[in-house]
Every structure is written in structure tokens, then in C-alpha cells.
Design a protein around this motif. Structure first.
Motif: not given
Length: 381
Positions: A127-154
Motif C-alpha cells: 500500500s505504501k508503494m501504491n500497489i493495489p491491494v486486494v483482500l480475501q476474507e474467508q470467515n464471517s468475522y475477519p482476521g486481525v491481519t485483514n482488519r488492519m489492512l482493510a483501510k489500505h485495500a482497493a
């Protein structure tokens, strides 16, 4: 190092370059492989790179799937005070530097983070390199990593509607979980024959995951006589390799002709094809398979997972009418009664199948792959 100004986009006519970060468990790794396969199917010349850790399953699984993988030196941060946590700041710092080096040399058009601790440093640096980031969340309650990255995701792809409550709603796309190898349909008759079963008796399929599930195994052992002899069920019991020898020895002198006790199941399509009801954990990958095949299930969420996400997965499926939930603390005492109530009620099983099928999204990997090409400004073939 100044990473904010790095130019990462390639010319529109060149093959797409996709980096996938996933690790730790099959629930993260297999969806990532499914996405990679879908990208490759759309554009065979696509260049794919995985990032994970050397001491987890992705290090063997990803190369077997035909993809290159590189490692970063990250590990889980334990919620309690442990000696490993003292090393975590060093590992994180090194992983960020490694992530920058990998991203700079591979120059991906898009980064896909599928969860697990390996996704964190890669996703943040991308995200700091301006590369588009896509998240894939498998569970009904997102994991901590995806919750932290969510604001940076496209874009954020989810499998359960409930996940949107914990993520930026304008970025969320309900796609379902990618399943790497579509489970081919096997007829009931053929499936029963493979296990040496009769078509006149009900079949219970018990799944403990690749490592097995101690609580499910214990409850099955306590209830086996009732299930096999009194209810006259045919049982496929996948107990896990580490439990198989002990259970086999304990049951060696018992007469259970309609029991198939297995460390793992090679032919899952036949196992599902023969089953009337499935007893299983509520991991994301298993839930996706159940949905895809429309399998009625009794779900036993593991209480030993981060964020209690298996309980939330189970709750979502119960609300849809696709499954019934049994908590681990009441498992042994309630198991036979719940199975008896469900497995002989053909009308209820039919409704559960319909509900389970309604949750399925078999084109999840294709949907995500299309968005990856759009973000990269590439055309699919």
C-alpha cells in the motif's frame, strides 16, 4: 527507504503480475491458490508469485500447486506473554524490509492478501508503494491481519455477509470463498460402492480436518456404539493421522462392520457423495465445500481459533437453515440425539440441502480474478 514513490505499474500490453500473500493454514492458502489458478486460466502468461513463511504449510503446498514462493521472517503474535513475543518486533522489522525487497524486484500489478500473518507486512508495504491491494476474507468475522489492512485495500472479497459489519462497506464485495479444485459430482450409488456401503442405510461423514479434532474424536468414541449399533448408521470417520493409530488399537477388538476409520480421506467427492449428514468443524474451507455441494451439516466450532471465527461461521450457516450447531462443551452428551433427530428426517435434510446450496458461490475465484485484472488495467483473454 522511500517506498511511496516507487513506480510499480507495467505497460498495458505486458502479462499481468500478481503477488499473493497467504499462510499458516489451509483456510488461507487454498483460496489463494484458487485465485492464482483462476488468473492463470484467464491469462496463461500471467506471472504469479506467492509469499509465505518457511515453517508453515504453504512452503510445501504452494510449490506442489505449481507456483513459486518466497519467504518473509514473520510469525504470529501471541495474545499472552511468551518468549516468542520478545522476538516479534525484530521479526516484523526484518519482514517489512524483506517485503519491500520482494515487491521491488517482482513489481506486481496487484497484491492479493488472503490472511495469515504473512499477509500483514506484504500488504502494508504494498500500500505504501501504491500497489493495489486486494483482500480475501474467508470467515464471517475477519482476521486481525485483514482488519488492519482493510483501510489500505482497493477491494475486499468476503464469503459471509456478516463480515461486512467489521470492514469498510464501500470496499466489500460478497464473492464467496474460492475453492481450488471444484469437487466433482460422484453418484450416490458409485460413492457407496467405493466404501462398501449399502444404499438401505444412512451414512454419517465425520471430518476432523487434516490434523483431526480431539473433541470430535472423543465424542465419537463415546457414542460409537449408539450410532453404529442402535441407530444402524454407516460411518466414515476421518480422525486425523496423529489419532488414527491409537483409535485403531482401541477399536481393534470391537465389531463395527459399518465403520470406516481413516486418518485422512483421499477421495473427498466420494465421501461427500455417500453422506446423508456431515459432522465437522466450521473452518472456512470446509464451510465452502459444504455450500458448494449442498451438504447438511452438524457444525462443532473450534473454540481454539483467533477471533472465535468458527463459531461465527457456524452461526451464519445456522441462521440460513443450512446447519445445526453443537458446542464442544456439550458434544459427547448431545451427539447421538442430534444426529438421530437430523439424519432420519428426510424432509429436514432436503431443506438443509437447499439452504446450504443457496449460500454457495461457485464462481468466487473467477469473480476475484476479474477484479484483479480490472485493478491492473489489463485485459483477460
Amino acid at each position: 527507504m522511500d517506498i511511496s514513490s516507487t513506480d510499480t505499474l507495467t505497460a498495458a500490453g505486458t502479462p499481468i503480475r500478481v503477488l499473493l500473500a497467504a499462510g499458516g493454514t489451509g483456510g488461507h492458502v487454498y483460496p489463494a491458490i484458487a485465485i492464482a489458478d483462476a488468473v492463470k486460466k484467464m491469462h496463461p502468461s500471467a506471472e504469479i508469485l506467492f509469499v509465505g513463511t518457511r515453517d508453515r504449510m504453504e512452503w510445501q503446498t504452494v510449490p506442489k500447486a505449481g507456483y513459486e514462493i518466497r519467504s518473509i521472517w514473520i510469525s504470529a503474535f501471541h495474545r499472552r506473554l511468551t518468549p516468542q513475543n520478545l522476538l516479534f518486533p525484530v521479526k516484523l522489522s526484518v519482514s517489512l524490509i524483506q517485503s519491500y525487497s520482494i515487491l521491488n524486484s517482482f513489481a506486481p500489478d496487484v497484491v492479493v492478501a488472503c490472511g495469515g500473518f504473512a499477509s500483514g507486512p506484504i500488504g502494508w508495504v504494498a500500500s505504501k508503494m501504491n500497489i493495489p491491494v486486494v483482500l480475501q476474507e474467508q470467515n464471517s468475522y475477519p482476521g486481525v491481519t485483514n482488519r488492519m489492512l482493510a483501510k489500505h485495500a482497493a477491494a475486499i472479497f468476503t464469503a459471509f455477509e456478516q463480515a461486512e459489519e467489521h470492514l469498510p462497506g464501500d470496499k466489500v464485495i460478497l464473492s464467496g470463498n474460492p475453492v481450488r479444485k471444484r469437487l466433482s459430482a460422484v453418484s450416490k450409488e458409485e460413492s457407496l460402492e467405493m466404501f462398501g456401503f449399502s444404499g438401505s442405510k444412512k451414512v454419517l461423514l465425520v471430518l476432523g480436518g487434516s490434523g483431526g479434532a480431539r473433541a470430535i474424536n472423543s465424542a465419537m468414541k463415546e457414542n460409537l456404539e449408539e450410532l453404529h449399533d442402535c441407530l444402524d448408521l454407516q460411518i466414515i470417520w476421518q480422525c486425523g493421522e496423529k489419532y488414527h493409530s491409537e483409535l485403531s488399537s482401541e477399536l481393534e477388538n470391537k465389531d463395527y462392520p459399518n465403520l470406516r476409520l481413516l486418518p485422512y480421506i483421499d477421495n473427498m467427492p466420494a465421501a461427500y457423495g455417500s453422506a446423508d449428514l456431515v459432522l465437522t468443524r466450521a473452518g472456512a474451507s470446509t464451510c465452502s465445500e459444504l455450500m458448494l455441494l449442498g451438504m447438511p451439516a452438524i457444525l462443532v466450532p473450534s473454540p481454539n481459533v483467533a477471533g472465535n471465527h468458527q463459531a461465527k461461521n457456524a452461526s451464519a450457516m445456522v441462521q440460513a437453515g443450512a446447519a445445526e450447531e453443537l458446542r464442544e462443551e456439550n458434544l459427547s452428551e448431545n451427539l447421538s440425539q442430534v444426529i438421530k433427530k437430523r439424519i432420519f428426517d428426510d424432509e429436514a435434510l432436503t431443506e438443509m440441502r437447499k439452504a446450504m446450496k443457496s449460500l454457495a458461490r461457485p464462481d468466487a475465484a473467477k469473480v476475484i480474478a476479474k477484479e484483479i485484472f480490472t485493478l491492473a488495467g489489463k485485459e483477460t483473454q
